[in-house]
Scaffold this active site. Sequence first.
Site, PDB file in Angstrom:
ATOM      1  CG  ASP A 132      30.847  41.999  29.137  1.00 16.24           C
ATOM      2  OD1 ASP A 132      30.781  41.641  30.236  1.00 16.24           O
ATOM      3  OD2 ASP A 132      30.463  41.434  28.246  1.00 16.24           O
ATOM      4  CG  HIS A 134      29.857  38.861  32.016  1.00 17.48           C
ATOM      5  ND1 HIS A 134      30.953  38.639  30.997  1.00 17.48           N
ATOM      6  CD2 HIS A 134      30.628  38.475  33.172  1.00 17.48           C
ATOM      7  CE1 HIS A 134      32.065  38.232  31.604  1.00 17.48           C
ATOM      8  NE2 HIS A 134      31.613  38.204  33.051  1.00 17.48           N
ATOM      9  CD  GLU A 139      29.338  37.933  27.834  1.00 14.12           C
ATOM     10  OE1 GLU A 139      29.337  38.889  28.437  1.00 14.12           O
ATOM     11  OE2 GLU A 139      30.419  37.143  27.638  1.00 14.12           O
TER      12      GLU A 139
HETATM   13  P1  PGA Z   1      37.121  37.801  37.109  1.00 12.52           P
HETATM   14  O1  PGA Z   1      35.941  37.422  36.236  1.00 12.52           O
HETATM   15  O2  PGA Z   1      37.068  37.521  38.369  1.00 12.52           O
HETATM   16  O3  PGA Z   1      38.267  36.875  36.353  1.00 12.52           O
HETATM   17  O4  PGA Z   1      37.467  39.287  36.781  1.00 12.52           O
HETATM   18  C1  PGA Z   1      35.007  37.873  36.570  1.00 12.52           C
HETATM   19  C2  PGA Z   1      33.560  37.664  35.553  1.00 12.52           C
HETATM   20  O5  PGA Z   1      33.940  37.569  34.544  1.00 12.52           O
HETATM   21  O6  PGA Z   1      32.603  37.483  36.197  1.00 12.52           O
END
Ligand code: PGA
Length: 240
Positions: A132, A134, A139
């Site tokens: 998304d 973030h 968020e």
């Molecule tokens: P991920 O998470 O490396 O597990 O894809 C990245 C994030 O949510 O910042």
Amino acid sequence: MEIYIEDNYDALSKRAVDIIASFLKEKPTAVLGLPTGSTPQKTYEMLAKKCSRGEISFKKVKTFNLDEYSGLSPADRQSYHFFMNKNLFSKTDIDIKNTFFPIDFKPDFKKYDKKIKELGGIDLQLLGIGRDGHIGFNEPGSKFSSKSREISLAKPTIEDNARFFKSIKDVPIKAVTMGIDTIMGAKKIILIASGEKKNQAIFNALEGKASTKVPASIIQRHKNVIVILDKEAARKLNKK
Ligand code: PGA
């Protein structure tokens, strides 16, 4: 902004490691900002190997983690304390007293930002990106001026992180994160992203309008950013 597009996850991790390792050789007392998640795992594995071969040292390094779930103890296997110890700290010569997490400053998270300043600011911030958009647990909708604070996790983040828990009901709904303004205070930022699931977020962050709808788009306004992607994560970019 410098953008590297590598063939695959291993190559993107190697690129990140090469940059971080040269940085540490130049500044052995560096203050690092660090993420958790699947993306940095290989980077940490390779950094730990370099450290055990004596090519780099974390002895004088200080680290500030981006975030941590609320309500999990550091010993909990799902906590980010646990993740960092397992994947990096226990495998290097870092002094655990020099590793910081925002949750440890509860209830006054502003003290986390203060601590970062006291230690001279973050020299190098490594970042992942959520589906998304973030960064940390900032968020969509997080203010660009936000500081470290407790937040409620967005639904896509809870869904994505459920893979690490027995059931989605076990995923904490709150977390403490560095703020966007805190992250932007870093002198240098490296953002890494891998896989097709991230390509829309990467497109929005790098080529969309800078907007709080996509927190990572703020990095367009930072003067010293390196983005390292694999081909799948870069697929939607026009400027390659
Ligand atoms: P991920 O998470 O490396 O597990 O894809 C990245 C994030 O949510 O910042």
